[in-house]
Motif scaffolding. Structure first.
Motif, short mmCIF file in Angstrom:
data_model
loop_
_atom_site.label_atom_id
_atom_site.label_comp_id
_atom_site.label_asym_id
_atom_site.label_seq_id
_atom_site.Cartn_x
_atom_site.Cartn_y
_atom_site.Cartn_z
N ALA A 156 0.83 -1.13 -0.02
CA ALA A 156 -0.06 0.00 0.14
C ALA A 156 0.87 1.23 -0.16
CB ALA A 156 -0.99 -0.17 1.23
N THR A 157 1.85 1.20 0.82
CA THR A 157 2.90 2.31 0.58
C THR A 157 3.59 2.69 -0.59
OG1 THR A 157 3.45 1.97 3.16
CG2 THR A 157 4.93 3.25 1.94
N LEU A 158 3.92 1.47 -1.23
CA LEU A 158 4.54 1.48 -2.54
C LEU A 158 3.62 2.04 -3.59
CD1 LEU A 158 6.35 -1.72 -2.61
CD2 LEU A 158 7.59 0.42 -2.69
N ARG A 159 2.36 1.87 -3.19
CA ARG A 159 1.36 2.28 -4.21
C ARG A 159 1.03 3.80 -4.20
NH1 ARG A 159 -4.77 -0.02 -4.74
NH2 ARG A 159 -5.18 1.17 -2.68
N LYS A 160 1.31 4.14 -3.03
CA LYS A 160 1.13 5.78 -2.93
C LYS A 160 2.49 6.39 -3.49
CE LYS A 160 -1.09 5.59 1.52
NZ LYS A 160 -0.96 6.22 2.97
N VAL A 161 3.44 5.87 -3.80
CA VAL A 161 4.53 6.52 -4.69
C VAL A 161 4.50 6.02 -6.02
CG1 VAL A 161 5.83 6.75 -2.59
CG2 VAL A 161 6.18 4.79 -3.89
N GLY A 162 3.50 5.41 -6.62
CA GLY A 162 3.48 5.33 -8.13
C GLY A 162 3.69 3.83 -8.40
N VAL A 163 3.76 2.81 -7.71
CA VAL A 163 3.66 1.53 -8.13
C VAL A 163 2.28 0.93 -8.05
CG1 VAL A 163 4.51 -0.87 -7.53
CG2 VAL A 163 6.19 1.16 -6.79
N PRO A 164 1.83 0.56 -9.29
CA PRO A 164 0.51 0.25 -9.39
C PRO A 164 0.01 -0.97 -8.89
CG PRO A 164 1.62 -0.45 -11.55
CD PRO A 164 2.79 0.54 -10.48
N TYR A 165 0.26 -1.33 -7.52
CA TYR A 165 -0.34 -2.40 -6.93
C TYR A 165 -1.95 -2.26 -6.75
CZ TYR A 165 4.21 -4.24 -5.72
OH TYR A 165 5.37 -4.86 -5.75
N THR A 166 -2.71 -3.37 -6.98
CA THR A 166 -4.12 -3.22 -7.14
C THR A 166 -4.56 -3.69 -5.78
OG1 THR A 166 -4.38 -5.64 -7.55
CG2 THR A 166 -4.38 -4.02 -9.35
N ASP A 167 -5.93 -3.34 -5.48
CA ASP A 167 -6.51 -3.72 -4.18
C ASP A 167 -6.47 -5.18 -3.80
OD1 ASP A 167 -7.18 -0.99 -3.62
OD2 ASP A 167 -9.24 -1.31 -4.38
N ALA A 168 -6.56 -5.96 -4.79
CA ALA A 168 -6.31 -7.18 -4.61
C ALA A 168 -5.08 -7.75 -3.99
CB ALA A 168 -6.90 -8.15 -5.98
N MET A 169 -4.19 -7.07 -4.87
CA MET A 169 -2.54 -7.49 -4.56
C MET A 169 -2.38 -7.20 -3.07
SD MET A 169 -0.76 -6.11 -8.09
CE MET A 169 -0.81 -7.28 -9.51
N ILE A 170 -2.82 -6.03 -2.67
CA ILE A 170 -2.70 -5.86 -1.32
C ILE A 170 -3.16 -6.37 -0.36
CG2 ILE A 170 -3.07 -3.73 0.29
CD1 ILE A 170 -2.61 -1.85 -1.90
N GLU A 171 -4.57 -6.87 -0.54
CA GLU A 171 -5.56 -7.71 0.26
C GLU A 171 -4.82 -9.13 0.38
OE1 GLU A 171 -10.01 -9.41 0.41
OE2 GLU A 171 -9.23 -8.06 -1.13
N HIS A 172 -4.10 -9.58 -0.59
CA HIS A 172 -3.67 -10.83 -0.46
C HIS A 172 -2.33 -11.05 -0.35
CE1 HIS A 172 -7.53 -11.32 -2.48
NE2 HIS A 172 -7.82 -12.68 -1.78
N TYR A 220 0.11 -11.67 -10.67
CA TYR A 220 1.50 -11.37 -10.88
C TYR A 220 1.94 -12.00 -12.04
CZ TYR A 220 1.55 -9.15 -6.49
OH TYR A 220 1.34 -8.39 -5.38
N GLY A 221 1.29 -13.12 -12.77
CA GLY A 221 1.46 -13.46 -14.18
C GLY A 221 1.86 -14.99 -13.87
N GLY A 222 1.83 -15.64 -15.15
CA GLY A 222 1.88 -17.19 -14.81
C GLY A 222 3.52 -17.61 -14.99
N ALA A 223 4.49 -16.64 -15.13
CA ALA A 223 5.73 -16.95 -15.12
C ALA A 223 6.56 -16.66 -13.57
CB ALA A 223 6.61 -16.04 -16.02
N THR A 224 5.65 -16.40 -12.70
CA THR A 224 6.06 -16.20 -11.42
C THR A 224 6.67 -17.58 -10.88
OG1 THR A 224 4.19 -14.74 -10.86
CG2 THR A 224 5.19 -15.61 -9.07
N GLN A 225 7.74 -17.26 -10.28
CA GLN A 225 8.71 -18.41 -9.81
C GLN A 225 8.02 -18.82 -8.28
OE1 GLN A 225 13.00 -17.90 -10.06
NE2 GLN A 225 12.45 -15.64 -10.88
#
Length: 257
Positions: A161-177, A199-204
């Motif tokens: 949530a803090t990173l989103r405030k400085v411009g990183v486009p994390y969604t509400d779902a990303m923050i919640e989970h 985060y994509g199918g290529a996530t390790q």
């Protein structure tokens, strides 16, 4: 009149000296500030740029906490010897979501901008446990406590949530989970469908420290190291374009052209 004589006479008149300081500071300020007005034109486009997962964010925080950036840079310059040793030179877009950026200039150890995938997880764990086991001349301290330290995950949502405030486009779902996703990434076989969807199918997804029983700080740091240089393919595409243009005797006008 010599520069020393001019400066001596200038210092004897306080008002003139103050005006001179203001003028010099103004010029310096413009040199630093002006490029920011064209930042949209100078940062490369990278449609495939992906975000750090919560586990990778935690690993990056540990990397900063332990001062790794003081000995390892994350910026490959356009010098030929650096490109041949480390890989494609760094692009501004690759640090688009880095807060703070970790370019650095001091290299007690090698540059890590493209270390992701260069070594196995086992190598990284052994290196962090005791650097001399894999690099006999290393002066790096041991970080074996990372494998014994459980990763705190309950606050990762607040980090995102803090990173989103400085411009990183994390969604509400990303923050919640965030907590669930961090655990899922380091624990194969758990419910990781949501993680890949976000985060994509290529996530390790694997036990980065080799232990599936607990998510540790070692998991997080290795996950972060293994993604460095792989958030986007923009640099590889740019290097390929320049190599192709060089072979043809032309210079590309933009990344990827």
């Amino acid at each position: 009149m010599s520069i020393f004589s001019f400066h001596y006479r200038l210092e004897r008149h306080a008002l003139r000296f103050v005006i001179a300081i203001i003028c010099v500071a103004a010029v310096g300020g413009m040199v630093e500030i002006a490029p920011l007005f064209t930042i949209g034109e100078t940062v490369e486009a990278a449609p495939d740029m992906r975000l750090y997962t919560p586990l990778e964010v935690a690993g990056r925080n540990i990397y900063i906490r332990e001062g790794c950036y003081a000995c390892h840079s994350q910026m490959i310059r356009t010098l030929r010897d650096e490109v041949e040793r480390y890989g494609p030179y760094s692009l501004a877009v690759e640090s688009k979501y880095d807060h703070p950026m970790l370019w650095g200039s001091k290299r007690t150890g090698p540059d890590l901008a493209r270390v992701g995938g260069k070594y196995s997880d086992e190598w990284h764990v052994a290196h962090l446990n005791n650097p001399r086991d894999v690099v006999s001349v290393s002066v790096m301290p041991a970080y074996r406590f990372l494998k014994r330290t459980a990763l705190r995950t309950d606050d990762l949502g607040r980090h995102l949530a803090t990173l989103r405030k400085v411009g990183v486009p994390y969604t509400d779902a990303m923050i919640e989970h965030a907590t669930k996703d961090a655990i899922a990434q380091a624990t194969p076989g758990t419910d990781d469908a949501g993680l890949q969807e976000r985060y994509g199918g290529a996530t390790q997804i694997r036990a980065f420290d080799g232990n599936t029983g607990e998510v540790t700080e070692m998991d997080a740091l290795v996950a972060y190291l293994q993604i460095l240089g792989h958030l986007t393919d923009a640099a590889a595409k740019e290097q390929a374009a320049w190599e192709k243009a060089g072979a043809a005797g032309a210079i590309p006008t933009a990344a990827g052209e």
